[in-house]
Design a protein around this motif. Sequence first.
Motif, PDB file in Angstrom:
ATOM      1  N   TYR A  93       0.760  -1.273  -0.061  1.00 27.48           N
ATOM      2  CA  TYR A  93      -0.029  -0.025  -0.147  1.00 27.48           C
ATOM      3  C   TYR A  93       0.935   1.430   0.104  1.00 27.48           C
ATOM      4  O   TYR A  93       0.556   2.458  -0.726  1.00 27.48           O
ATOM      5  N   GLN A  96       2.171   1.656  -3.335  1.00 27.32           N
ATOM      6  CA  GLN A  96       1.047   2.477  -4.419  1.00 27.32           C
ATOM      7  C   GLN A  96       0.800   3.914  -4.106  1.00 27.32           C
ATOM      8  O   GLN A  96       0.765   4.608  -5.047  1.00 27.32           O
ATOM      9  N   ARG A 140       1.964   0.538 -14.180  1.00 27.48           N
ATOM     10  CA  ARG A 140       1.719   0.223 -12.974  1.00 27.48           C
ATOM     11  C   ARG A 140       0.623   1.130 -12.374  1.00 27.48           C
ATOM     12  O   ARG A 140      -0.284   0.768 -11.721  1.00 27.48           O
ATOM     13  N   ASN A 143      -2.912   1.037 -13.577  1.00 30.13           N
ATOM     14  CA  ASN A 143      -3.489  -0.060 -13.095  1.00 30.13           C
ATOM     15  C   ASN A 143      -4.181   0.323 -11.829  1.00 30.13           C
ATOM     16  O   ASN A 143      -5.574   0.058 -11.305  1.00 30.13           O
ATOM     17  N   ILE A 144      -3.423   1.087 -10.908  1.00 32.73           N
ATOM     18  CA  ILE A 144      -3.818   1.515  -9.674  1.00 32.73           C
ATOM     19  C   ILE A 144      -4.884   2.611  -9.525  1.00 32.73           C
ATOM     20  O   ILE A 144      -5.751   2.679  -9.043  1.00 32.73           O
ATOM     21  N   GLU A 147      -8.067   0.793 -10.567  1.00 31.88           N
ATOM     22  CA  GLU A 147      -8.720   0.275  -9.256  1.00 31.88           C
ATOM     23  C   GLU A 147      -9.275   1.244  -8.470  1.00 31.88           C
ATOM     24  O   GLU A 147     -10.351   0.892  -7.757  1.00 31.88           O
ATOM     25  N   LEU A 348      -6.676   4.561  -0.099  1.00 31.26           N
ATOM     26  CA  LEU A 348      -6.162   3.290   0.107  1.00 31.26           C
ATOM     27  C   LEU A 348      -6.291   2.630   1.490  1.00 31.26           C
ATOM     28  O   LEU A 348      -6.452   1.615   1.816  1.00 31.26           O
TER      29      LEU A 348
END
Length: 463
Positions: A93, A96, A140, A143-144, A147, A348
């Motif tokens: 986390y 990210q 990457r 994708n985060i 999401e 998050l």
Amino acid sequence: MQLRKKCEKSLNILKVLSTTAWGADRPSMLRIYKATILSKLDYGCQIYGSARKSILQKLDPIHHAALRLCSGAFRTSPVQSLYVDCFEPALNYRRQMLSLHYYFRIKSNTYNPFHNFKLRPFLVRLQEARKSFIPVFFSRVHNILTELNLLYLHVTIQPKRNFPPWKIFETHVLHPFENLNKSNTADIIYQKTFIEHREHYNSFVPIYTDGSKSADQVSFVVVFPNTIFSFRLHPSCSIFTAEISAILYALEQISKSVQKMFIIYTDSLSVLKSLDLAHDHTHPLVFNVLDILEKLASQCFIINLCWIPSHVEIFGNEQADKAAKSATSSINGTVPVDDLKNHIKLLLYTKWQEQWNVETRNKLHALKPTIQSWPSLKNRKADTIFTRLRVGHTRFTHRHLLLGEQAPMCSQYNCIMSVHHILSECSNFNSQRLRFFNTTIHSTISLPTLLGETPHVFIFLHF
């Protein structure tokens, strides 16, 4: 990995300070961990985060060992319990979150060489065709963002104009209420002072601005003598952004006016101070406001800013306050970088909470279903014992896992010993419960009552 070896050496500091005889308290231990180890794990994670998952997982034991040392948790404690008990998320986390921070900083700076970066088509096809292909940083992050539902969010661009440090900004701020203390001044005094102020500046057109932030809405309003403009911003925007957006919008409307003299009233002292101390501020809208003020001054506009107290029945301000809370139209979908940081952390942590919600079999979950920071005990030994009781893993109940022995059994109920059974269920300890917790022989006391955020006063009577 060199990074892991370097962090393992730093763990020795925590091992020395974790002694229950004279060791440091948990907050101090966590601060030391963040300064000496976690800072190394965070540094450059946007780059090495592209490594394979199996490589990144080699750093997790460092994080887990440090949290065990900081909290005093027993060695067999589940890692999910460590995260929640210490209020520290998993490294995944953190990577990210820091990657998104870096990405949005790139997008806010037009001078950054990667500002308009787009992945080449052949690399996109390669990633889609070969699942083993290690995605690059922007893949990457994409994708985060997908999401977290942030893919179409646009960040506010930092102003291109560079203000030299010796430049002095001329903002005309009026202070008609500077000698009044709101805590001991009646509303009628503010109203009379404002009437006298308006009589003195009756040639200036009054404009009232206000910002509003609630759980699901951020908005601002600008009240002209005959028109009210109200707009909603992205929910991640701060109240400061809402307040200064209102002033910026008012100035944009003033630039279209044939009138030349205006006073903008706001109840945000922080915005007025930021305009006076512009060189100490990084908020992009502060520079936008100063820039348009300078342009208007060159066009013979006279713009004054004035602070007025909120909720003292000054009509224009009350009108702005009500309109801000009922705004429906949206404007400018960009969000400042600093506001996005708080929003990303919230998203998050919400994702972390959703993961914790399914950990219903975890012993700590029954005590702490919501992830939040709980106060710790100042006595290191007492806090260590208390942590192990909350997590449900103690030397007595789980030592057998390390020594390869049989689990301790309760002779009365023929079941495996556990913290819940000893403190709340087993009749062998009824006399102790009756003595310390004032329970009856046939009643039980719940673990949340004993070990919750505010522990029972007699849980550690001897400390």
